[in-house]
Structures are given as C-alpha cells and as structure tokens.
Design an enzyme around this catalytic site. Sequence first.
Site, short mmCIF file in Angstrom:
data_model
loop_
_atom_site.label_atom_id
_atom_site.label_comp_id
_atom_site.label_asym_id
_atom_site.label_seq_id
_atom_site.Cartn_x
_atom_site.Cartn_y
_atom_site.Cartn_z
N ASP A 86 12.16 74.02 33.96
CA ASP A 86 11.08 73.07 33.70
C ASP A 86 9.75 73.66 34.17
OD1 ASP A 86 12.21 72.76 36.40
OD2 ASP A 86 10.78 71.13 36.67
N GLU A 149 12.67 70.94 38.96
CA GLU A 149 12.14 71.48 40.21
C GLU A 149 10.73 70.98 40.46
OE1 GLU A 149 10.16 73.77 43.15
OE2 GLU A 149 9.55 73.76 41.07
ZN ZN Z 1 8.90 77.07 40.59
#
Ligand code: ZN
Length: 465
Positions: A86, A149
């Site tokens: 992501d 994340e």
């Molecule tokens: Zn990162």
Amino acid sequence: MLDLESLLEGKREEMIRDLRELVKIESVKDAACPGAPFGPGVREALDLVLQKGQAMGFAARNVDGYAGHLEFGVGEELIGVLAHVDVVPAGSGWTHPPFGGEVSDGRLYGRGSSDDKGPVIACLHALATLKEAGFAPRRRLRLILGCDEESGWECVDRYFAAEERPAYGFSPDAEFPLIIAEKGQLGLEMSRCWGGVEAPEAAVRVVALHGGTRPNIVPDTCRARLRVQATVLPEVLDILRQSAMPLETTEREDGLELAATGMAAHASLPQKGVNSIGRLLLGLAGLMPYLPGEQAEVVRFLAEGIGLDYDGSGLGLACQDASGALTLNLGTLSWDEKGVTVKVDIRYPVTVGRQAIFGPMRDKAELSGLRTAVYNELPPLQVPDDHPLAVKLLQVYNERVGGQAAPLAIGGRTYACAIGTGVAFGPVFPGRPEVAHQRDEYIDLDEFMLMAKIYAAAMAALTAE
Ligand SMILES: [Zn+2]
C-alpha cells in the site's frame, strides 16, 4: 559462494519492468469491498506480487486481502521479510506522473517507488535468484506483504492471527545499516470539561485555543481568542508585551486574538522543531491571575509542566538509555467553550517501563483536573546487538558496502515491530535523502540493484545453516 550478484545484474531490466508495473497500480487505501478490505487498488497490487511469485515457483497465500506471503524452502524454523504494497496518496506538486513509473536520469519515479514497492520487488527477485542459483535454505523464508502499513497496521494484525509468526526477520521499510531498537510510543489524550459560568465573571477568559494538526508532528501554528474586560485590557497588553514569547496580538471588539508560530518536525525528533502551542501557553501563563480558576489550572499544568520542553523534564519524566532520551511532543490542543483536549506523543527509552511514564503523567494531570486516556501505544522494540539476526545482517551490509557501520536506535516506529523479533534493514542508504511520502518520490536504480544484492545475501545468511 553462489554468484548471486551477477545473476541479479542479469535481471535488471526485468526488475525495473516489474517495479514499474507495481508502481502503476494506485494502491492507496480506499473503501472496503469484497476480498479487498483496503480497497481494490491495494488488492490488485497484492495479487500482482503474489502472481509473480507463484510464476517463479513459490507457494503463495493470500489472507483475505489483508496481507499475503510467498514462501521458499523447507525446515522447521521460519524467517520473515515484511514489506508492504500500500502507499500514501500522491498529494500535489509532482513533476512526474505519480503512478507512471517513469524512468529518468537513472531513477524510477512514482508514489511507492521507494516506500515500499522498490524493496518489495528487490526482495522478490532476491528470493527468485536464490532459488535459481540452487540455494537450499535450512529454514523457510517468507516474503510477507502487508496491505495497510500506511494507516492502521490492521493487515499484520489479521495476518498474524491466521498465520505462523516468524522466529525472527527483517523489514526493508526504513534505513540501512540496521535498526535494532525503537523507543516505546505512548499517545496520551488529556481532557477537562469546564464547570460552567463563574460568578463573578473572570477578568479574562480563554474562549478558544487551537493548535496542531496531528499529535505526531510538532505544531507550527497556534491561535487563541480571549475575552478581556475593558478595565484590565491595558495591563493585559503590557503583560503580553513583556512576555519572552513572541506572540502576535490583535485587538478585537471584546478582547484579543493571539497567535504563535513555531516550526514543524516529526514527534520522534522534537528537538528539530519549535512548539507553537508551548509558546502560546507560556505567553498565557502571565495572565493566570486574571483567568477563571479552572482555566488557570490547565494553563499552569501545560505551560509549567511542558511549555517548550520536549524531554519531559518539567514533569519529572526525563530519562535516557542507549536507545536515547525520552521525547515528548505537545501535539494538538483543542479548547472551546465546553472544555479542553490535548494530545501528547511520548517516545520512551527501551529499558524504561511504560508504567513509569504513564502513572506520574496521569497523576500530575489529575491535580489540574485533567483526565488522561491512552489513544495509541506501541511497546518498545529491542533486538540485542549479539542476536544472530543483528550480527548477520550487519555483517552482510558492512561486507557489501565496506565499512564498520554500527546498528541504530531510533524514536520513530517501523514495520519491524510487527514481526515480533524484528529489525528494520534498509532500503534508504546513509546520507541519502528521504523521499518517502514526498512529491516526486523516486528510487535510484543503481541503489535498487544494490539493495536487491544485499537482500539476497541477507536471506542466504539467515537461512544457510
Ligand atoms: Zn513504508
């Protein structure tokens, strides 16, 4: 030793193609849909990497679109490499298309090229190269791909609830040479509701006071509105003028407007900034005798206890160890007619217990009528510097780049702490600019190849015996 480096060099064009393909997927968090808890773009990016890995002959697993992995080798013990697909939103001001993967001057540009898609592709091809070279790992190796994340780490929570946790591993999502300690993080929210109108009315009342946007950033602007009785206005202005704090003061119909300017910085490095909320509160401290009692109590606690401190000394919390000193950031303040809420971001040394920070902080705040709640926390991370994980990775790095670099301890938090026993290893080389989350994010293609070589050697070192 296997000639991993020349095998990898032969894949350069293929690796750049793969990275461009991955960067072109706009894997920004979006509304959930079936099988894609973080939106379709993130799912597409996960699928692409898993498909490529499967085509290379690795066992693939997708944990409901939250995260996935590719596994190589046999053996009892599992070693993890944790990266993410992501990315943060592009933002504005780019001179290259943020999802174009354009190559120019030896760099590949695009959101995620460095954080963390470049490392994902580097690790994928490192793994493939080990396999092609006939390397037989004595432990299983997993490239784990997180999908959240950049927001809440829900991906790793769900993944590790369903899947085996590695004995240890590394995350290529920070910097070289090696991060083995990260301070604990404690986010505290303190609030108080005002009791109501006082009789007799106080000479000065803080009607509104707002500063900061996020608790993990040192706030660079803070503004306040005061109602001031006309009889005391001249002396109030005098006190503000004599204050050591540079406040901008504007007269309004029924009082004053105050503004303080500071300098933004990350909360883990508060010494690089200047706290505008602290400046404004210290300016206000001179007006405590004029304020309603409850407001004066809160100003006293925040101005005298914290003010411009970022080491907790005013609250008796200052401490340090090999991982560094405690830092404290008065990050946001929101004060209106109903009450006040402040958020404080604390990073404490790895050998200090969380309760040694939380207890005194809560007790002192309570004396000023403030209630304390935890809005966010992450325990400290520490891998001993003689742990085989730390020893082997540092050795690989130092042999490859030449030198005697020592491991680092930081106040920021990295994906490594999701592994359990984990360290952060690359991808940013010492002295190189940090381009993650910025406009025109790029990865230098020579460094991309170098990191792939380092990751291949690291994977081999961790599983060879
Ligand atoms: Zn990162």
